[in-house]
Design a protein around this motif. Structure first.
Motif, PDB file in Angstrom:
ATOM      1  N   CYS A 272       0.838  -1.206   0.000  1.00 15.59           N
ATOM      2  CA  CYS A 272       0.000   0.000   0.000  1.00 15.59           C
ATOM      3  C   CYS A 272       0.872   1.254   0.000  1.00 15.59           C
ATOM      4  O   CYS A 272       0.451   2.319  -0.432  1.00 15.59           O
ATOM      5  CB  CYS A 272      -0.890  -0.032   1.226  1.00 15.59           C
ATOM      6  N   ASN A 273       2.075   1.081   0.506  1.00 15.32           N
ATOM      7  CA  ASN A 273       3.008   2.209   0.599  1.00 15.32           C
ATOM      8  C   ASN A 273       4.063   2.147  -0.501  1.00 15.32           C
ATOM      9  O   ASN A 273       5.077   2.841  -0.448  1.00 15.32           O
ATOM     10  CB  ASN A 273       3.679   2.168   1.974  1.00 15.32           C
ATOM     11  N   GLY A 274       3.846   1.267  -1.482  1.00 15.31           N
ATOM     12  CA  GLY A 274       4.794   1.160  -2.582  1.00 15.31           C
ATOM     13  C   GLY A 274       5.926   0.192  -2.316  1.00 15.31           C
ATOM     14  O   GLY A 274       6.868   0.107  -3.109  1.00 15.31           O
ATOM     15  N   ALA A 275       5.871  -0.537  -1.205  1.00 17.46           N
ATOM     16  CA  ALA A 275       6.900  -1.546  -0.922  1.00 17.46           C
ATOM     17  C   ALA A 275       6.410  -2.877  -1.470  1.00 17.46           C
ATOM     18  O   ALA A 275       5.553  -3.515  -0.876  1.00 17.46           O
ATOM     19  CB  ALA A 275       7.150  -1.632   0.582  1.00 17.46           C
ATOM     20  N   PHE A 276       6.941  -3.286  -2.623  1.00 16.80           N
ATOM     21  CA  PHE A 276       6.396  -4.459  -3.290  1.00 16.80           C
ATOM     22  C   PHE A 276       7.159  -5.741  -3.006  1.00 16.80           C
ATOM     23  O   PHE A 276       6.799  -6.804  -3.468  1.00 16.80           O
ATOM     24  CB  PHE A 276       6.292  -4.197  -4.794  1.00 16.80           C
TER      25      PHE A 276
ATOM     26  N   THR B  26      13.490 -12.067   1.299  1.00 19.59           N
ATOM     27  CA  THR B  26      14.064 -11.407   0.123  1.00 19.59           C
ATOM     28  C   THR B  26      13.007 -10.566  -0.567  1.00 19.59           C
ATOM     29  O   THR B  26      11.835 -10.887  -0.540  1.00 19.59           O
ATOM     30  CB  THR B  26      14.558 -12.442  -0.925  1.00 19.59           C
ATOM     31  N   ASP B  27      13.471  -9.492  -1.198  1.00 17.98           N
ATOM     32  CA  ASP B  27      12.586  -8.635  -1.969  1.00 17.98           C
ATOM     33  C   ASP B  27      12.516  -9.110  -3.410  1.00 17.98           C
ATOM     34  O   ASP B  27      13.530  -9.199  -4.083  1.00 17.98           O
ATOM     35  CB  ASP B  27      13.146  -7.197  -1.964  1.00 17.98           C
ATOM     36  N   ARG B  28      11.310  -9.435  -3.871  1.00 20.32           N
ATOM     37  CA  ARG B  28      11.146  -9.674  -5.304  1.00 20.32           C
ATOM     38  C   ARG B  28       9.885  -8.933  -5.743  1.00 20.32           C
ATOM     39  O   ARG B  28       8.800  -9.473  -5.703  1.00 20.32           O
ATOM     40  CB  ARG B  28      11.017 -11.169  -5.596  1.00 20.32           C
ATOM     41  N   GLY B  29      10.044  -7.704  -6.054  1.00 21.87           N
ATOM     42  CA  GLY B  29       8.887  -6.887  -6.448  1.00 21.87           C
ATOM     43  C   GLY B  29       8.575  -7.084  -7.909  1.00 21.87           C
ATOM     44  O   GLY B  29       9.023  -8.045  -8.532  1.00 21.87           O
ATOM     45  N   PHE B  30       7.791  -6.168  -8.471  1.00 18.81           N
ATOM     46  CA  PHE B  30       7.424  -6.336  -9.885  1.00 18.81           C
ATOM     47  C   PHE B  30       8.244  -5.435 -10.796  1.00 18.81           C
ATOM     48  O   PHE B  30       8.169  -5.515 -12.004  1.00 18.81           O
ATOM     49  CB  PHE B  30       5.927  -6.102 -10.084  1.00 18.81           C
ATOM     50  N   LEU B  31       9.018  -4.554 -10.180  1.00 21.84           N
ATOM     51  CA  LEU B  31       9.780  -3.617 -10.998  1.00 21.84           C
ATOM     52  C   LEU B  31      11.032  -4.287 -11.542  1.00 21.84           C
ATOM     53  O   LEU B  31      11.491  -5.262 -10.964  1.00 21.84           O
ATOM     54  CB  LEU B  31      10.130  -2.395 -10.158  1.00 21.84           C
ATOM     55  N   PRO B  32      11.634  -3.800 -12.587  1.00 22.60           N
ATOM     56  CA  PRO B  32      11.251  -2.614 -13.357  1.00 22.60           C
ATOM     57  C   PRO B  32      10.070  -2.876 -14.295  1.00 22.60           C
ATOM     58  O   PRO B  32       9.739  -4.031 -14.564  1.00 22.60           O
ATOM     59  CB  PRO B  32      12.507  -2.306 -14.163  1.00 22.60           C
TER      60      PRO B  32
END
Lengths: 97, 1004, 417
Positions: B460-464, B499-505
């Motif tokens: 919700c805060n942009g932390a994906f 671990t962080d695995r967001g959707f970016l880039p």
């Protein structure tokens, strides 16, 4: 549902209170001495501020006491409450157009 | 084959509990833990709906509250629910649902003809046509109305009950994903009272869909389970699953709805269906996650085209293969996770079509390593397939991304998973008044400045990424608890590792180019539920509807039941692109409650039927009921209206009651009159100021009638006040105004006249009041009291005495609203029934007759007594009523100055008069308007109206009261009342007192 | 040159993929000076501009709007149109408005979807019945269609209403205005804007007012975010902001602002074909052409500009709806919003000259603003053009609060405020 800090009971739900409109409108001491226009001013020409507004509430389903409040009519933030007859606190003016 | 698309293993479903259900009349099977959507997909059912306008076949797009298409009509009357999202509907045994807005069925739907003429139905077409001929508009509209609407409203009264509850907490956490759970842990460890609300039936959020995620080296769901155990042990923590926080009001007040029984096969009758939680939170943590956005490409709406994240949910949480041969279409790295999951589940991945110039990011790399066929800088430019996608055309993108090169190559598939990036669920943040800011990198609006005690964490805060979610969750929980006054001792334990695995880039192409421009070939849907396409938005802009709010209103985009959860950012992006303005300048449409639609019933709660409003009954009510009284509602009170006997008509009953009062004895329950006890040395002064007449000289033991005005000079209330003692008065008010009058007095006392020493107490309900009236009233009362002298000299009209009546301590007021000698006896309410029954028994020999409000009205009208609210309407002064005699010229009182205004003195003001119809048997309808002379047709200038009108048994003719312009000067003149049906009643203006004008009976 | 809207133009444009439609209105930069500057681009302001041009030949007119056209109460109301007001002055004004509504789609060449499906006001007590009787009688003699319905007729007219004996507030009867109904709220702003623009009026959006230049008691110019605009006359039509702008011009109004809520359900197939209002149970409802149930809620009692209301009002309103229509209990609220209503002490509007010469005020409509839009614009245009009110709005002057000639319509307003 606002949370209104009754000066006598503490914070209570808005539904316990009734609204009393603008504060510090004093009834003319000698109504008969006023012209129609001045009387209409007293009766009807009420403040309707967008911003910090001094207004009256009564804790009608609580202690039944009247009090004054300073509230921002845009954000509903209640900035101060004070007793009837009291002097309004010094508050920063907020103006919205 | 039953559940032919169910994976052999895995998922969070309970395979030991198969559940049978029906959809569109066919029987299927699913498992406990399924939603209707997942169970349908497990059975290979993709076509579930028809679209709103063009009736295009539609499938399941999402796996959550953002679903635009898979809305079904659930159940049957009396428990029928339209527009129910299949993606959130938990499967129960015997569930039955069907598709909406299609006829005869979802497979063959006649409405699909609209699709053929869709060129004639662009956005706003109805503003431009159906105008001629004007007389046919209602016919056109009939067709439009029947074509519109989705499901069907229930046809019967809802048998379910709904509940409400209030809760207070230090920290309210919205969202039970990793960020929300971490926040709960951190806040709870400080000792704060925590409420955590999660819309899903299970906690864990996105972790439920991602078996590959780990926390502290273990499967992430293990961490969820451990966390729930810790929270469950803490008595200060309340976890509410199946609970949607749907509205964020001022002063950190939130409304939540809990679905209590819909998911139960057997529904206990004692439980409410839903419960409204009204939560006042000291601090709020929003961990509401993010919603995947659609990609806007040509014919992006066919069944089998769904969001990539939803695809993962169906695969991993529900163990369902949403297809056999898939294409993944993405603008970001995250969707590669879906491709990998598909591959793992044995779904062949025909292609990963990536809008980006090069696949980049951890998941893309994994996919490449896994040998998935990746087409970078490509786009899906067309899709085919009547009721399920069967083929997509893929073409390379031009360098700017605004067009394609080549015609595209066909790829066979029955599933397309799309990802247009993720948009944080900022709905509640925005509702709270918080400001949003555009984030160019993430391609979304993010919470910026909070307006209330609000903290935001996670997606919700942009932390994906998971690690960031946990970290922000812990921090938000701690900060919130600290702000609520709790000491934070550091998290206490080592923060969980992940671990962080967001959707970016990502590459932000809000409109994916196609072979033909938007509007000419296929349809690029921005809002699938409302069938809004890119061409519609372009048309709106072309026609000058340029504000995003105009676009929304002109095209309907974002105005469906999903409120544009998967498409609004695209719509804004497309508007920005078309106008050549930066996206943040276009701005965002306002987020309004509720987050997802909420049942009317839960807002009403138990305040339905008789509990809608309290019913106030007097102490004697049960007697009236036994006596067969009919009642009327007066404010909240229920008063006896009349007491018909032996099948009497109302007319006969009222006449009998009236005659009894005049000839012998009547008895009335007057307990509902307002009673205010006034004490203090300045009590008389208060009365002087609020009543028009003078009170200083009223002696103890005497009563006086008073008229109360508003400061505007208009009559507000009337009643009799008695002086009980030196500084003690009892004021009576009208039934309806009791609370208002008390409030009025209190206001003046506290705000203008604090120097007056007066105390006011409402005693309306402490006393029962029985009025006996008639020539035998004194005789009866004399038989029941020894210590009150009743002679006219000892207790004259308008006086008061205290003593025992029938052995009950009583206050006896000799006052009259009937014109007869009458006594109002006040006793403590608990004695009211005893007093009444004693009077009835003792009065038998006088043929004592209970009378109701109607007879009371007739009796008082014969005497010309007004009723406030009937003869007055807020625009009537004492002078208008001819009550100059009660208006003091010497003293000031509230409202006095207003009476001196120029318009108050005009001679054509409406004044109270009596009216006598030329035909004495004709009773004018109350409210009838009066004219000098009836014209053939309206308009006719009116000079007044009838306020009260009755057949007077004592006069043997009809009587009426009226307000007539200049009426007091017109006694003896004729006026006319044109009535419905063409008849005109002629009447003569008279004085308002018809009976015993000298008041002999009253005083005798 | 504007193209006329018709089925033929729609067909013609369909052939060119709707790529040839012209702008509905221009978006010009403000000129240095206008004969009349109207502040407020809602329905009332735009209608005023249209009638100034159409009826009075005054076309050198600008409408300036701080946001987007129709973004205030025009786009936030429950779209009910009726004229069954109690007092002569109100009935005449609203009836005039209703008559304009009846021809508006053709007049504007824009389908405002005015649908005369009937407005029913319910009575729940003897007191209600008496008030209703008075209103119906007054309406009929004023030439306003109005009839009484018995409970049985109520049921016939609106079969889904609950008439069970013993409900908390059983329905004892109703008044019906068959010519009343609903319209499409946005269309009224857009339709007037398009028509006014075609007559030469400049419509300037995103142009907030920052002040007025007043010399010797006469207004000379409007200071805006887009610069100073000289004006022969200035007309305020800014419901929800009347007091704020009056203060900028140096006078006070007997107006207070309250948040007023409305809400819609999810769309369903047609289920209620008329407008039902109840003062006592405090609710009003209709169904839009799209299928949403459109429900008017009450006002929050405090002064407020937040354009959103509180939960208690939503709860009370939906409890009332569930009482009148128990079969709606399973329907769902899809969207809930607020507007800011101007209210006068007598619940009647002000359409009047002001203490500042050349400046006019139109406000205080309370819950009556939408239905009055055409009539309000029409009489306001007359007032501006002639510098004196039309007989239809003569009573709605500012000085009635001094003389005491109030027009107390509390009983007739949908929700007592």
């Amino acid at each position: 549902m606002l949370l209104i800090p009754c000066p006598y009971c503490g914070p209570r739900e808005e539904t316990e209170f009734s609204y009393g409109g603008e504060a510090h409108i004093e009834r003319p001491k000698q109504p008969e001495a006023l012209g129609d226009e001045a009387w209409a001013d007293y009766l009807f020409m009420t403040g309707n501020t967008k911003g910090v507004f001094l207004e009256r509430w009564v804790h009608s389903h609580g202690c039944r006491r009247w009090f004054n409040a300073a509230r921002d009519t845009l954000t509903n933030e209640v900035l101060a409450v004070y007793e009837m007859g009291g002097k309004p606190p010094k508050l920063e003016k907020r103006s919205y157009v | 084959m039953p559940q032919g698309f169910r994976l052999a293993e895995g998922g969070l479903i309970d395979r030991a509990r198969p559940l049978g259900f029906r959809f569109n009349g066919r029987s299927y099977q699913g498992y406990a833990g399924d939603t209707l959507a997942s169970a349908l997909l497990a059975n290979g059912v993709h076509l579930v709906a028809r679209s709103y306008k063009y009736h295009r076949p539609r499938g399941i797009v999402s796996a959550g509250p953002e679903e635009p298409n898979a809305l079904v009509q659930l159940g049957r009357d009396p428990r029928s629910d339209p527009n129910t999202r299949a993606t959130q509907l938990e499967l129960v045994e015997g569930l039955a649902a069907r598709s909406q807005n299609c006829w005869p069925g979802v497979g063959f739907d006649v409405g699909a003809l609209n699709g053929l003429v869709s060129r004639l139905l662009p956005a706003g077409f109805y503003y431009k046509t159906f105008k001629w001929p004007a007389s046919l508009w209602m016919k056109y509209e009939y067709v439009i109305r029947h074509a519109a609407g989705l499901g069907r409203a229930p046809g019967e009264r809802d048998p379910d009950i709904y509940d409400k509850t209030n809760a207070h907490c230090d920290v309210l956490i919205v969202g039970g994903g990793p960020a929300g759970l971490a926040a709960a842990l951190a806040a709870a460890r400080t000792g704060a009272r925590v409420v955590l609300a999660e819309q899903d039936c299970q906690l864990g959020g996105a972790l439920l869909d991602r078996p590959d995620e780990t926390i502290d080296g273990k499967p992430a769901l293990d961490w969820v389970a451990e966390t729930l155990i810790e929270l469950g042990r803490n008595p200060e923590v309340r976890i509410l699953p199946r609970t949607t926080a749907f509205a964020y009001y001022d002063h950190n007040y939130l409304a939540l709805v809990e679905r209590v029984t819909d998911h139960l096969g057997e529904k206990p009758e004692t439980l409410p269906r839903e419960r409204l939680w009204k939560v006042r939170a000291h601090q709020v943590v929003l961990a509401t996650g993010a919603i995947e956005q659609q990609l806007v490409f040509s014919d992006n709406d066919r069944p089998g085209i769904m969001l990539a994240g939803a695809g993962r949910t169906y695969l991993n949480r529900y163990a369902v293969k949403p297809g056999s041969r898939a294409v993944v279409f993405t603008n970001n790295d995250g969707a590669y996770g879906a491709a990998l999951d598909l591959q793992k589940a044995g779904v062949s991945v025909a292609a990963v079509v990536d809008l980006r110039t090069a696949p980049e990011g951890p998941l893309s790399e994994q996919a490449e390593a896994a040998g998935l066929p990746i087409l970078a800088e490509h786009a899906i430019v067309a899709t085919r397939g009547a009721k399920r996608v069967g083929q997509v055309a893929v073409a390379p993108l031009g360098p700017e991304g605004d067009r394609i090169t080549g015609d595209g190559e066909g790829v066979e598939c029955d599933l397309v998973l799309c990802s247009g990036g993720w948009s944080p669920t900022v709905h509640l943040f925005s509702q709270s008044g918080g400001r949003l800011a555009w984030d160019e990198l993430r391609g979304c609006f993010l919470p910026d400045t909070p307006a209330q005690a609000t903290h935001v964490a996670g997606a919700c805060n942009g932390a994906f990424g998971l690690a960031a979610c946990l970290e922000q969750g812990l921090a938000a929980g701690e900060t919130a608890a600290a702000a609520a006054g709790f000491e934070t001792k550091g998290a206490g334990k080592a923060p969980p590792q992940a671990t962080d695995r967001g959707f970016l880039p990502a590459r932000w192409l809000r409109l994916v180019p196609s072979i033909e421009p938007a509007g000419r070939g296929g349809k690029h849907f921005v809002d699938q539920q409302n069938d809004v396409t890119v061409a519609d938005i372009q048309l709106a802009l072309r026609e000058g509807y340029r504000s995003i709010e105009h676009v929304k209103r002109y095209t309907g985009t974002g105005m469906g039941t999903d409120q544009g959860k998967t498409g609004n950012v695209n719509a804004i992006g497309i508007v920005a692109r078309e106008l050549g303005r930066p996206l943040p300048e276009v701005g965002v449409t306002t987020f309004r409650p509720p987050y997802t639609p909420v049942t009317f019933g839960v807002f009403a709660g138990r305040d339905v039927d008789d509990l809608l409003d309290p019913v106030r009954k007097t102490a004697i009510h049960a007697w009236h009921e036994r006596a067969g009284a009919l009642f009327e509602d007066v404010g909240q009170w229920r008063r006896p209206w009349y007491y018909p006997q032996g099948g009497e008509s109302m007319h006969r009953a009222v006449a009998r009651e009236v005659e009894a009062c005049r000839s012998s004895l009547g008895i009335l329950d007057a307990s509902t009159l307002g009673k205010i006890d006034i004490k203090g040395q300045d009590a008389a002064e208060l009365l002087n100021r609020v009543y028009t007449n003078a009170w200083s000289k009223l002696e103890t033991g005497r009563c006086r009638y008073g008229l109360m005005l508003g400061e505007d000079g208009m009559v507000m209330d009337d009643g009799v006040t008695a002086r009980l003692g030196e500084h003690h008065y009892l004021m009576t008010t009208t039934t309806g105004n009791a609370a208002a009058v008390l409030g009025h007095l209190e206001e003046w006392l506290q705000t203008e006249w604090p120097e007056l020493q007066v105390h006011l107490t409402s005693v309306t309900e402490q006393f029962a009041t029985v009025s006996i009236a008639g020539p035998n009233a004194r005789r009866l009362l004399g038989e029941l009291t020894n210590d009150i002298k009743l002679t006219p000299k000892a207790l004259p009209h308008m006086s008061f005495a205290e003593g025992a009546v029938a052995g009950i301590p009583a206050r006896v007021f000799r006052i009259s609203f009937t014109g007869e000698c009458a006594y109002e006896i006040n006793v403590p309410a608990s004695y009211g029934m005893a007093l009444w029954q004693t009077l009835i028994r003792a009065g038998e020999k006088y043929d004592i007759t209970p009378y109701g409000t109607e007879a009371m009205h007739v009796l008082r009208a014969e005497k010309g007594y007004i009723i406030v609210g009937q003869e007055t309407d807020g625009s009537v002064t004492p002078f208008d009523l001819g009550m100059d005699w009660i208006v003091s010229k010497k003293k000031d009182f509230v409202g006095k100055r207003s009476l001196a205004r120029s318009d108050m003195a005009k001679s054509d003001r409406k004044q109270l008069v009596g009216l006598l119809t030329d035909n004495p048997q004709e009773v004018l309808p109350e409210g009838a308007q009066l004219v000098e002379k009836a014209l053939d047709k309206p308009p006719m200038p009116m000079i007044g109206h009838v306020t009260s009108s009755y057949m007077s048994p004592n006069l043997g003719r009809s009587i009426a009261l009226a307000l007539v312009k200049g009426g007091r000067e017109r006694h003896g003149q004729k006026v006319q009342a044109p009535l419905p049906g063409g008849h005109t009643a002629v009447c003569e203006i008279a004085g308002p007192v018809f009976f015993d004008p000298e008041g002999e009976r009253l005083r005798g | 040159m504007k193209s006329r809207y018709s089925i033929f133009s729609l067909l013609r444009n369909a052939l060119s993929y709707h790529e040839g439609w012209p702008e509905a209105w221009r978006s010009p930069e403000p000129k240095p000076s206008y004969d009349v500057v109207i502040v407020g681009g809602g329905g009332h302001g735009l209608a005023t501009a249209y009638y100034l041009a159409k009826e009075h030949g005054i076309t050198n007119v600008a409408v300036i709007e701080r946001g987007w056209l129709g973004g205030g109460n025009t786009g936030r109301n429950t779209t009910i149109v009726r004229s069954n007001y109690l007092w002569d002055e109100s009935a005449h004004l609203y009836e005039h408005s209703l008559k304009l509504w009846e021809g508006l789609t053709r007049e504007l060449n824009y389908n405002v979807m005015f649908s005369q499906r009937g407005v029913m006001n319910l009575a729940h007590s003897q007191h209600d019945l008496r008030e209703l009787g008075r209103r119906i009688a007054a309406n009929r003699l004023n030439g306003v269609d109005s009839e009484f319905l018995t409970p049985r007729q109520v049921k016939q007219f609106c079969p889904i209403i609950d008439l069970r004996e013993g409900g908390r507030y059983p329905v004892l009867g109703a008044s019906l205005q068959r010519r009343g109904g609903t319209a499409r709220h946005d269309a009224i702003a857009w339709g007037y804007a398009r028509a006014a623009d075609a007559l030469g009026v400049d419509i300037i959006q995103e142009c907030p007012v920052e002040g007025f230049r007043i010399e010797k008691g006469r207004v000379r110019a409007v200071e805006t975010a887009k610069g100073t605009i000289e004006a022969g006359k200035v007309a305020l039509a800014v419901a929800g902001h009347s007091s704020v702008l009056a203060e900028l011009a140096g006078f006070r109004l007997p107006i207070v602002c309250h948040p007023l809520q409305a809400l819609v359900s999810e769309p369903v197939k047609p289920v209620i074909d008329c407008v039902v209002m109840s003062n006592a149970v405090h609710a009003y409802i209709s169904q839009s052409d799209k299928g949403d149930l459109v429900i008017g809620a009450g006002v929050d009692r405090y002064i407020g500009y937040s354009q959103r209301g509180g939960l208690p009002v939503t709860e009370e309103t939906l409890a009332a709806i569930c009482e009148l229509f128990p079969l709606f209990r399973r329907m769902r609220m899809m969207r809930c919003w607020g507007g800011t209503v101007d209210t006068c002490p007598d619940a009647s509007p002000i359409v009047s000259k002001t203490p500042v010469e050349g400046m006019y005020i139109n406000g205080g409509w309370g819950t009556g603003g939408f239905k009055s839009t055409p009539g309000s614009g029409w009489v306001y245009a007359h007032t501006i053009a002639h510098d004196e009110p039309h007989p239809l709005n003569a009573a709605f002057k500012l000085d009635r609060f001094t003389t005491g000639y109030l027009i107390d319509e509390h009983g007739a307003a949908a929700v007592a405020h």
